[in-house]
Structure formats: structure tokens, C-alpha cells
Design a protein around this motif. Structure first.
Motif, mmCIF file in Angstrom:
data_model
loop_
_atom_site.group_PDB
_atom_site.id
_atom_site.type_symbol
_atom_site.label_atom_id
_atom_site.label_comp_id
_atom_site.label_asym_id
_atom_site.label_seq_id
_atom_site.Cartn_x
_atom_site.Cartn_y
_atom_site.Cartn_z
ATOM 1 N N GLU A 143 0.833 -1.206 0.000
ATOM 2 C CA GLU A 143 0.000 0.000 0.000
ATOM 3 C C GLU A 143 0.863 1.249 0.000
ATOM 4 O O GLU A 143 0.567 2.244 0.668
ATOM 5 N N GLY A 144 1.949 1.173 -0.721
ATOM 6 C CA GLY A 144 2.896 2.290 -0.798
ATOM 7 C C GLY A 144 2.411 3.403 -1.719
ATOM 8 O O GLY A 144 1.248 3.425 -2.143
ATOM 9 N N ASN A 145 3.329 4.289 -2.029
ATOM 10 C CA ASN A 145 2.964 5.483 -2.798
ATOM 11 C C ASN A 145 2.510 5.158 -4.224
ATOM 12 O O ASN A 145 1.556 5.757 -4.727
ATOM 13 N N THR B 156 10.575 4.657 -8.071
ATOM 14 C CA THR B 156 11.863 4.883 -8.723
ATOM 15 C C THR B 156 12.969 4.310 -7.846
ATOM 16 O O THR B 156 13.089 4.673 -6.669
ATOM 17 N N TYR B 157 13.701 3.379 -8.399
ATOM 18 C CA TYR B 157 14.863 2.797 -7.713
ATOM 19 C C TYR B 157 16.084 3.089 -8.576
ATOM 20 O O TYR B 157 16.158 2.621 -9.711
ATOM 21 N N TYR B 158 17.001 3.861 -8.063
ATOM 22 C CA TYR B 158 18.205 4.230 -8.819
ATOM 23 C C TYR B 158 17.846 4.735 -10.218
ATOM 24 O O TYR B 158 18.320 4.221 -11.220
ATOM 25 N N GLY C 223 7.245 11.223 -3.107
ATOM 26 C CA GLY C 223 6.994 10.658 -1.782
ATOM 27 C C GLY C 223 8.172 9.831 -1.333
ATOM 28 O O GLY C 223 8.893 9.279 -2.169
ATOM 29 N N THR C 224 8.351 9.741 -0.048
ATOM 30 C CA THR C 224 9.413 8.876 0.499
ATOM 31 C C THR C 224 8.759 7.784 1.333
ATOM 32 O O THR C 224 8.801 6.611 0.983
ATOM 33 N N ASP C 225 8.137 8.187 2.442
ATOM 34 C CA ASP C 225 7.465 7.203 3.288
ATOM 35 C C ASP C 225 6.098 6.851 2.696
ATOM 36 O O ASP C 225 5.493 7.662 1.972
HETATM 37 C C1 LIG Z 1 16.468 0.781 -3.294
HETATM 38 C C2 LIG Z 1 15.839 2.135 -3.396
HETATM 39 C C3 LIG Z 1 16.262 3.003 -4.384
HETATM 40 C C4 LIG Z 1 15.693 4.269 -4.511
HETATM 41 N N1 LIG Z 1 16.129 5.102 -5.511
HETATM 42 C C5 LIG Z 1 15.579 6.333 -5.631
HETATM 43 C C6 LIG Z 1 16.000 7.237 -6.674
HETATM 44 O O1 LIG Z 1 16.851 6.927 -7.503
HETATM 45 N N2 LIG Z 1 15.444 8.467 -6.714
HETATM 46 C C7 LIG Z 1 14.496 8.872 -5.811
HETATM 47 O O2 LIG Z 1 14.045 10.006 -5.891
HETATM 48 N N3 LIG Z 1 14.024 8.017 -4.862
HETATM 49 C C8 LIG Z 1 14.542 6.770 -4.753
HETATM 50 N N4 LIG Z 1 14.059 5.905 -3.797
HETATM 51 C C9 LIG Z 1 12.880 6.295 -2.994
HETATM 52 C C10 LIG Z 1 11.551 5.727 -3.539
HETATM 53 O O3 LIG Z 1 11.412 5.977 -4.923
HETATM 54 C C11 LIG Z 1 10.388 6.367 -2.794
HETATM 55 O O4 LIG Z 1 10.470 6.074 -1.407
HETATM 56 C C12 LIG Z 1 9.027 5.964 -3.317
HETATM 57 O O5 LIG Z 1 8.032 6.791 -2.738
HETATM 58 C C13 LIG Z 1 8.691 4.516 -2.990
HETATM 59 O O6 LIG Z 1 7.444 4.195 -3.563
HETATM 60 P P1 LIG Z 1 6.534 2.991 -2.978
HETATM 61 O O7 LIG Z 1 6.009 3.447 -1.647
HETATM 62 O O8 LIG Z 1 5.475 2.798 -3.987
HETATM 63 O O9 LIG Z 1 7.434 1.797 -2.865
HETATM 64 C C14 LIG Z 1 14.642 4.657 -3.632
HETATM 65 C C15 LIG Z 1 14.207 3.768 -2.643
HETATM 66 C C16 LIG Z 1 14.792 2.524 -2.522
HETATM 67 C C17 LIG Z 1 14.297 1.582 -1.446
#
Ligand SMILES: Cc1cc2nc3c(=O)[nH]c(=O)nc-3n(C[C@H](O)[C@H](O)[C@H](O)COP(=O)(O)O)c2cc1C
Length: 184
Positions: free
Chosen positions: A13-15, A85-87, A152-154
Motif C-alpha cells: 500500500e505504498g505510494n 523509482t529505484y536508482y 513521496g518517500t514514506d
Molecule cells: C532501493 C531504493 C532506491 C531508490 N532510488 C531512488 C531514486 O533513484 N530516486 C528517488 O528520488 N528516490 C529513490 N528511492 C525512494 C523511492 O522511490 C520512494 O520512497 C518511493 O516513494 C517509494 O514508492 P513505494 O512506496 O510505492 O514503494 C529509492 C528507494 C529505494 C528503497
């Protein structure tokens, strides 16, 4: 089902999931049937690159959850597909899911559906995430209905991104106009 949402995030239930649900919510409010699938907790093995799907037209690996989700994708009219977004790109789980659709590519089995790319980031990189998802949609000959990005982060932060929520609602309304042209 008419509109299928798929989130690649391992946060159920993430972002990403919440942003996709805003789009689906607009459709549901108009009476359109939707389904949401989170890849969290789903077993999605990587594509082996074996090429056997070129003849079989389906992935030879039938031991995981990919096939059931692929069936739903084939049955939808509009696909809303998103990733955190991951990396600076999609996360690995969604990429595995996408790679396995090679088996549907040979006969362009997904052609003609409409697609929307959704991406969330904390601070940077969502543009490439969208590009990767759109590369998948374009290769399979989906017609694009645009993309939605948010910050979003959290978990749950996305609901404070007013711009993203507005964009998601607008996109949902676009789907409604497409599927119910006479709807007000
Ligand atoms: C392994 C990893 C890599 C990430 N890489 C990025 C990134 O390159 N740029 C960014 O802005 N956020 C990055 N984030 C943060 C996530 O994109 C962000 O927390 C997002 O809201 C997560 O969405 P979710 O809740 O749907 O999983 C990263 C997070 C993780 C765990």
C-alpha cells in the motif's frame, strides 16, 4: 475487467499503489470495473532469455505468479502500470514482470490496449522510470493515455502531493471519457 492497475512496489500500500488507486477510483466512481494488483508478495521470476516463447507464445516458466497476472492484462482494456523509482529507473520486481512479457510480444498479443505509466520518486529519477514503462507499452503497441508522476518517500506521502493527485484524477477522468463517451 476494463481497467487493470499494477504496482511493482514491494510496499503493498505504498505510494505507487496509492497513486494508481486514485486513477482507478475515478473509474470506479463512474461505474467502470477495475482491478488492482500489487506485485508485493508475488513470485515473479526473471526472464531466462531462452527464446522458447517465440514458438510457444507463452512463457515456459509456469511455476510462479506471472501467468495469472498476464491473463488479467490480456483481458483488460486499459492498463495503469506503475513503479517506485529505484536508482533512477523502475524497481527490479516490475522489470522482471515486464521482461517476461516477451512471450506476448511475438504476436503483439497486447496490441490495441490503452496504457498509462505511473512513477513515484523521493527527489529525482521518475522521468526515466516513466520512459522505461513507456518503452514496454510502446513495444507492445499500447496506445498511450499519458503518464502520472509524484513525490513521496514514506508510505502515504504521495497523498500530500496535490499536483500528483490532481494529475491522477485528470487521468482517471480521461479513461472514463474513453470508456464511457457519453458520461458527464
Ligand atoms: C532501493 C531504493 C532506491 C531508490 N532510488 C531512488 C531514486 O533513484 N530516486 C528517488 O528520488 N528516490 C529513490 N528511492 C525512494 C523511492 O522511490 C520512494 O520512497 C518511493 O516513494 C517509494 O514508492 P513505494 O512506496 O510505492 O514503494 C529509492 C528507494 C529505494 C528503497
Amino acid at each position: 475487467m476494463k481497467v487493470l492497475g499494477i504496482s511493482g512496489s514491494m510496499r503493498k500500500e505504498g505510494n505507487t499503489a496509492q497513486l494508481i488507486q486514485v486513477i482507478l477510483g475515478q473509474c470506479r466512481d463512474a461505474g467502470i470495473q477495475t482491478e488492482f494488483i500489487s506485485l508485493a508478495g508475488k513470485k515473479i521470476l526473471p526472464c531466462l532469455g531462452c527464446g522458447k516463447c517465440i514458438e510457444k507464445k507463452w512463457c515456459i516458466n509456469e511455476t510462479d505468479d506471472w501467468g495469472g497476472i498476464a491473463e488479467k492484462m490480456l483481458a483488460c482494456e486499459v492498463l495503469v502500470i506503475g513503479s517506485p523509482t529505484y536508482y533512477y529507473d523502475v524497481n527490479g520486481h516490475l522489470k522482471n514482470f515486464i521482461d517476461r512479457t516477451y512471450s506476448l510480444f511475438h504476436d503483439r498479443k497486447l496490441s490495441g490496449r490503452k496504457g498509462i505509466a505511473v512513477a513515484v520518486h523521493a527527489s529525482a529519477g521518475a522521468e526515466r522510470t516513466v520512459k522505461t514503462i513507456e518503452g514496454f507499452l510502446n513495444a507492445h503497441e499500447f496506445a498511450s493515455l499519458g503518464s502520472v508522476t509524484g513525490i513521496g518517500t514514506d508510505e502515504g506521502d504521495i497523498m500530500n502531493d496535490a499536483k500528483a493527485i490532481a494529475q491522477a484524477k485528470k487521468t482517471g477522468d480521461k479513461i472514463v471519457r474513453l470508456l464511457l463517451p457519453h458520461h458527464d
